[in-house]
Design a protein around this motif. Structure first.
Motif, PDB file in Angstrom:
ATOM      1  N   ALA A  58       2.073   8.205   4.101  1.00 56.91           N
ATOM      2  CA  ALA A  58       3.795   8.813   4.879  1.00 56.91           C
ATOM      3  C   ALA A  58       4.516   8.695   4.487  1.00 56.91           C
ATOM      4  CB  ALA A  58       3.739   7.908   6.776  1.00 56.91           C
ATOM      5  N   SER A  59       5.670   7.710   4.043  1.00 55.33           N
ATOM      6  CA  SER A  59       6.311   6.941   3.020  1.00 55.33           C
ATOM      7  C   SER A  59       6.402   8.228   1.951  1.00 55.33           C
ATOM      8  CB  SER A  59       6.390   5.936   3.089  1.00 55.33           C
ATOM      9  OG  SER A  59       7.234   4.963   3.996  1.00 55.33           O
ATOM     10  N   ALA A  60       5.344   8.100   0.638  1.00 52.79           N
ATOM     11  CA  ALA A  60       5.048   9.040   0.416  1.00 52.79           C
ATOM     12  C   ALA A  60       5.304  10.662   0.483  1.00 52.79           C
ATOM     13  CB  ALA A  60       4.409   8.688  -0.818  1.00 52.79           C
ATOM     14  N   ILE A  61       5.050  11.111   1.340  1.00 50.52           N
ATOM     15  CA  ILE A  61       5.047  12.205   1.478  1.00 50.52           C
ATOM     16  C   ILE A  61       6.594  12.695   2.145  1.00 50.52           C
ATOM     17  CG2 ILE A  61       4.446  13.886   3.367  1.00 50.52           C
ATOM     18  CD1 ILE A  61       2.245  12.857   1.001  1.00 50.52           C
ATOM     19  N   SER A  73       6.185   6.454  13.212  1.00 52.95           N
ATOM     20  CA  SER A  73       7.627   6.512  12.710  1.00 52.95           C
ATOM     21  C   SER A  73       8.331   6.687  11.915  1.00 52.95           C
ATOM     22  CB  SER A  73       8.389   5.023  13.556  1.00 52.95           C
ATOM     23  OG  SER A  73       8.046   3.876  12.891  1.00 52.95           O
ATOM     24  N   VAL A  74       7.544   7.193  10.672  1.00 51.13           N
ATOM     25  CA  VAL A  74       7.957   7.010   9.136  1.00 51.13           C
ATOM     26  C   VAL A  74       7.753   8.746   9.394  1.00 51.13           C
ATOM     27  CG1 VAL A  74       7.899   7.336   7.273  1.00 51.13           C
ATOM     28  CG2 VAL A  74       7.465   4.960   8.095  1.00 51.13           C
ATOM     29  N   SER A  75       6.541   9.662   9.590  1.00 47.15           N
ATOM     30  CA  SER A  75       6.167  10.715  10.142  1.00 47.15           C
ATOM     31  C   SER A  75       7.248  11.471  11.145  1.00 47.15           C
ATOM     32  CB  SER A  75       5.100  11.279  10.182  1.00 47.15           C
ATOM     33  OG  SER A  75       4.670  10.419  11.627  1.00 47.15           O
ATOM     34  N   VAL A  76       7.474  11.007  12.329  1.00 46.17           N
ATOM     35  CA  VAL A  76       8.323  11.234  13.077  1.00 46.17           C
ATOM     36  C   VAL A  76      10.052  11.521  13.053  1.00 46.17           C
ATOM     37  CG1 VAL A  76       9.400  11.133  14.707  1.00 46.17           C
ATOM     38  CG2 VAL A  76       7.301  10.649  14.840  1.00 46.17           C
ATOM     39  N   GLU A  77      10.546  10.334  12.099  1.00 46.83           N
ATOM     40  CA  GLU A  77      11.865  10.496  11.803  1.00 46.83           C
ATOM     41  C   GLU A  77      11.853  11.462  10.397  1.00 46.83           C
ATOM     42  OE1 GLU A  77      14.551   7.601   9.308  1.00 46.83           O
ATOM     43  OE2 GLU A  77      12.757   6.801   9.749  1.00 46.83           O
ATOM     44  N   ALA A  78      11.286  11.566   9.618  1.00 47.35           N
ATOM     45  CA  ALA A  78      10.803  12.866   8.444  1.00 47.35           C
ATOM     46  C   ALA A  78      11.065  14.097   9.015  1.00 47.35           C
ATOM     47  CB  ALA A  78       9.744  12.816   7.567  1.00 47.35           C
ATOM     48  N   LEU A  79      10.553  14.435  10.080  1.00 47.95           N
ATOM     49  CA  LEU A  79      10.186  15.330  10.447  1.00 47.95           C
ATOM     50  C   LEU A  79      11.337  16.284  11.612  1.00 47.95           C
ATOM     51  CD1 LEU A  79       5.893  15.583  12.239  1.00 47.95           C
ATOM     52  CD2 LEU A  79       7.297  17.230  10.221  1.00 47.95           C
ATOM     53  N   VAL A  80      11.567  14.934  12.329  1.00 44.18           N
ATOM     54  CA  VAL A  80      13.207  14.765  12.849  1.00 44.18           C
ATOM     55  C   VAL A  80      14.354  15.330  11.612  1.00 44.18           C
ATOM     56  CG1 VAL A  80      14.875  13.809  14.171  1.00 44.18           C
ATOM     57  CG2 VAL A  80      12.576  12.967  14.371  1.00 44.18           C
ATOM     58  N   ASP A  82       1.503  -1.026  -0.165  1.00 44.03           N
ATOM     59  CA  ASP A  82       0.154   0.007  -0.065  1.00 44.03           C
ATOM     60  C   ASP A  82       0.901   1.393   0.011  1.00 44.03           C
ATOM     61  OD1 ASP A  82      -2.476  -1.432  -0.119  1.00 44.03           O
ATOM     62  OD2 ASP A  82      -2.812  -1.291   2.052  1.00 44.03           O
ATOM     63  N   SER A  83       2.294   1.096   0.578  1.00 42.62           N
ATOM     64  CA  SER A  83       3.035   2.212   0.892  1.00 42.62           C
ATOM     65  C   SER A  83       2.854   2.765  -0.990  1.00 42.62           C
ATOM     66  CB  SER A  83       4.160   2.662   1.866  1.00 42.62           C
ATOM     67  OG  SER A  83       3.222   2.195   2.894  1.00 42.62           O
ATOM     68  N   LYS A  84       3.925   1.567  -1.636  1.00 43.86           N
ATOM     69  CA  LYS A  84       3.527   1.885  -2.509  1.00 43.86           C
ATOM     70  C   LYS A  84       3.717   2.649  -3.307  1.00 43.86           C
ATOM     71  CE  LYS A  84       7.452  -2.053  -2.394  1.00 43.86           C
ATOM     72  NZ  LYS A  84       8.035  -3.354  -2.438  1.00 43.86           N
ATOM     73  N   LYS A  85       1.958   2.135  -3.437  1.00 42.84           N
ATOM     74  CA  LYS A  85       0.940   2.277  -4.534  1.00 42.84           C
ATOM     75  C   LYS A  85       1.096   3.693  -4.110  1.00 42.84           C
ATOM     76  CE  LYS A  85      -2.094  -1.680  -4.358  1.00 42.84           C
ATOM     77  NZ  LYS A  85      -3.473  -2.205  -4.137  1.00 42.84           N
ATOM     78  N   TRP A  86       0.921   4.684  -2.549  1.00 49.05           N
ATOM     79  CA  TRP A  86       1.099   6.092  -2.510  1.00 49.05           C
ATOM     80  C   TRP A  86       1.663   7.036  -3.311  1.00 49.05           C
ATOM     81  CZ3 TRP A  86      -2.968   9.154  -1.353  1.00 49.05           C
ATOM     82  CH2 TRP A  86      -3.609   8.429  -0.630  1.00 49.05           C
ATOM     83  N   ILE A  87       2.824   5.807  -3.418  1.00 49.11           N
ATOM     84  CA  ILE A  87       4.429   6.763  -3.386  1.00 49.11           C
ATOM     85  C   ILE A  87       3.767   7.063  -5.031  1.00 49.11           C
ATOM     86  CG2 ILE A  87       6.554   6.609  -4.562  1.00 49.11           C
ATOM     87  CD1 ILE A  87       7.492   4.887  -1.913  1.00 49.11           C
ATOM     88  N   LYS A  88       3.032   6.418  -5.911  1.00 48.45           N
ATOM     89  CA  LYS A  88       2.671   6.565  -7.670  1.00 48.45           C
ATOM     90  C   LYS A  88       1.770   6.906  -7.242  1.00 48.45           C
ATOM     91  CE  LYS A  88       4.432   1.973  -9.133  1.00 48.45           C
ATOM     92  NZ  LYS A  88       3.960   0.727 -10.047  1.00 48.45           N
ATOM     93  N   GLU A  89       1.089   7.507  -6.028  1.00 48.79           N
ATOM     94  CA  GLU A  89      -0.282   8.619  -7.223  1.00 48.79           C
ATOM     95  C   GLU A  89       0.398   9.489  -6.499  1.00 48.79           C
ATOM     96  OE1 GLU A  89      -4.183  10.047  -6.841  1.00 48.79           O
ATOM     97  OE2 GLU A  89      -2.894   8.393  -7.825  1.00 48.79           O
ATOM     98  N   VAL A  90       0.921   9.512  -5.054  1.00 53.87           N
ATOM     99  CA  VAL A  90       1.649  11.492  -4.892  1.00 53.87           C
ATOM    100  C   VAL A  90       2.275  11.577  -5.533  1.00 53.87           C
ATOM    101  CG1 VAL A  90       3.244  12.214  -3.086  1.00 53.87           C
ATOM    102  CG2 VAL A  90       1.435  10.804  -2.219  1.00 53.87           C
ATOM    103  N   ASP A  91       2.862  10.723  -7.159  1.00 53.45           N
ATOM    104  CA  ASP A  91       3.684  11.296  -7.763  1.00 53.45           C
ATOM    105  C   ASP A  91       3.375  11.953  -8.649  1.00 53.45           C
ATOM    106  OD1 ASP A  91       6.557  10.831  -6.320  1.00 53.45           O
ATOM    107  OD2 ASP A  91       6.554   9.119  -7.346  1.00 53.45           O
ATOM    108  N   ARG A  92       1.924  11.293  -8.926  1.00 54.33           N
ATOM    109  CA  ARG A  92       0.948  11.615 -10.408  1.00 54.33           C
ATOM    110  C   ARG A  92       0.702  12.887  -9.825  1.00 54.33           C
ATOM    111  NH1 ARG A  92      -4.021  11.438 -11.185  1.00 54.33           N
ATOM    112  NH2 ARG A  92      -4.158  11.023  -9.242  1.00 54.33           N
ATOM    113  N   LEU A  93      -0.140  13.127  -9.261  1.00 52.79           N
ATOM    114  CA  LEU A  93      -0.961  13.949  -8.178  1.00 52.79           C
ATOM    115  C   LEU A  93       0.078  16.131  -8.053  1.00 52.79           C
ATOM    116  CD1 LEU A  93      -3.292  12.990  -5.365  1.00 52.79           C
ATOM    117  CD2 LEU A  93      -3.528  13.333  -6.901  1.00 52.79           C
ATOM    118  N   ILE A  94       1.494  15.436  -8.235  1.00 53.70           N
ATOM    119  CA  ILE A  94       1.945  16.179  -7.870  1.00 53.70           C
ATOM    120  C   ILE A  94       2.102  16.529  -9.783  1.00 53.70           C
ATOM    121  CG2 ILE A  94       4.366  17.255  -7.768  1.00 53.70           C
ATOM    122  CD1 ILE A  94       4.763  15.295  -4.880  1.00 53.70           C
ATOM    123  N   ARG A  95       2.801  15.924 -10.748  1.00 55.52           N
ATOM    124  CA  ARG A  95       2.850  15.985 -11.495  1.00 55.52           C
ATOM    125  C   ARG A  95       1.244  16.940 -12.550  1.00 55.52           C
ATOM    126  NH1 ARG A  95       4.726  10.534 -12.204  1.00 55.52           N
ATOM    127  NH2 ARG A  95       2.743   9.929 -13.108  1.00 55.52           N
TER     128      ARG A  95
END
Length: 420
Positions: free
Chosen positions: A234-237, A264-271, A196-209
């Motif tokens: 979270a991983s995609a963002i 944890s993914v979001s916290v690590e990115a913000l840190v 599901d995380s990988k699907k979100w990466i593709k979807e976010v990339d598409r929306l940005i384009r």
């Protein structure tokens, strides 16, 4: 089996049924012996569905037939689709000689199993397993054969299959690994989460384009991005925030979205943004989100950075820690007030011409790198100490700060002893 019998010479003695298979060929069939290479120059043909024919084999690829010369007078044509395998007579003879030599000797049966694993190219595991089983039949305590067959000894000293031992411990086999059912369930969830995380990466990339192209669809894409509330995104963002060169508007959006995901993914990115981001507006936005959730991880990361050999890391970490001032970390702050940093400079010229005070000359050898040690004061660390003790200022005097906190701790301990 549909086989075409062709007589090469007319002779009444050749009529009737085909010759019966030899005992060796029957043994070959039972054990499913080895395949000769594609040239098919072997002597025993095993036919799918059962049965064997022995003779010299010739392959007719254009007609998709194999011709087996049973003797000088009889040849059998077999469709290649019916041929399961062809066995070389040389390999068969060598194998049968080894079988006769091994007999009921457990060690020789074990060695024959190893020979099969090296020399038999088809159905190798069946050969190896068969002779390993004979080895432990003749010697139940043959440890090497037992190990090859996946046996281990249990707590009572009895041989038991490793799979049975693991099942007795409540383990299950998943993709060749033994694990507890609970761990398997967690791994299954993680696998699904990764998908599901990988699907979100593709979807976010598409929306940005789409958003970059602008227009009404671009506005819709921005609205879709703002509406993301699935923690699996979270991983995609985080990828966009840390790896992409977006403008401040989009970075603020990524920080805002990550702040919704308490994981944890979001916290690590913000840190990481708190010390790596060059835009102070984005850094502050990340710190504000961490104040709401993730401050523990932030503090642990930044405190560790105070001991970095890179003074830039020390300054950035102290600056980030100003969002989470903690009196219990006073001694750590004091240690980082002034930090030691050693740098190795470039080597000097390899050779220099010099002169003495008496007018003499000579050559001076150089070429050694210069090591420079510096003690640097860190203003953001001093700010931290002033935040936890606003009415005290000993500057960068570490000893004075230590004495102050030691005396304060002593007074606090005395107060506790006087409590009724």
């Amino acid at each position: 089996m549909h086989a075409l019998i062709r007589r090469t010479k007319r002779d009444s003695s050749s009529q009737g049924s085909l010759p019966r298979l030899s005992l060796a060929a029957a043994t070959l069939a039972a054990l499913s012996l080895v395949t000769e290479p594609a040239s098919l120059c072997g002597d025993t043909v095993e036919i799918s569905g059962g049965g064997h024919v022995s003779g010299k084999v010739r392959r007719l690829d254009d007609k998709k037939m194999d011709i087996v010369a049973v003797d000088d007078e009889i040849s059998v044509a077999i469709p290649q689709s019916r041929v399961r395998r062809v066995v070389s007579s040389d390999k068969l003879e060598e194998y049968l000689r080894n079988v006769a030599i091994a007999g009921e000797d457990a060690n020789l049966q074990y060695e024959l199993a190893i020979w099969c694993a090296t020399n038999i190219k088809d159905n190798t595991d069946a050969y190896k397993r068969f002779h390993m089983q004979l080895a432990i039949r003749f010697d139940p305590e043959h440890s090497k054969a037992r190990a090859a067959l996946d046996y281990v000894k249990n707590e009572d000293g009895k041989w038991i299959r490793y799979s049975d031992l693991q099942r007795s411990r409540g383990m299950i086999s998943v993709a060749g690994k033994w694990m507890l059912p609970e761990a398997a369930a967690i791994e299954e969830i993680q696998d699904a989460t990764n998908v599901d995380s990988k699907k979100w990466i593709k979807e976010v990339d598409r929306l940005i384009r789409v958003a970059v192209r602008g227009g009404s669809k671009g506005d819709e894409a921005i609205a879709s991005l703002k509406a993301i509330d699935d923690p699996l995104a979270a991983s995609a963002i985080a990828k966009q925030l840390l790896q992409s060169n977006h403008n401040q508007r989009l970075k603020r959006l990524w920080v805002e979205i990550l702040g919704r995901f308490h994981n944890s993914v979001s916290v690590e990115a913000l840190v990481r943004v708190g010390v790596q981001e060059s835009d102070h507006v984005i850094r502050e936005a990340a710190m504000e989100e961490l104040e709401q959730y993730g401050s523990g991880s932030a503090v642990a990361t930044y405190v560790n950075m105070l001991g970095s050999s890179d003074n830039g890391d020390v300054l950035r970490a102290a600056r980030a820690l100003s969002y989470f001032p903690k009196p219990e970390l006073a001694q750590t702050y004091i240690n980082a007030l002034v930090t030691k940093h050693t740098e190795t400079g470039p080597a000097g010229p390899g050779m220099q011409v010099g002169s003495s005070s008496g007018g003499g000359g000579g050559l001076a050898m150089g070429g050694k790198p210069k090591v420079v040690t510096r003690y640097l004061e860190n203003p953001p660390v001093l700010t931290l100490l002033k935040m936890i003790e606003p009415n005290v200022d000993f500057g960068y005097d570490k000893l004075a700060w230590r004495k102050y906190f030691a005396a304060k701790l002593g007074r606090s301990s005395g107060d506790l002893r006087r409590d009724p």
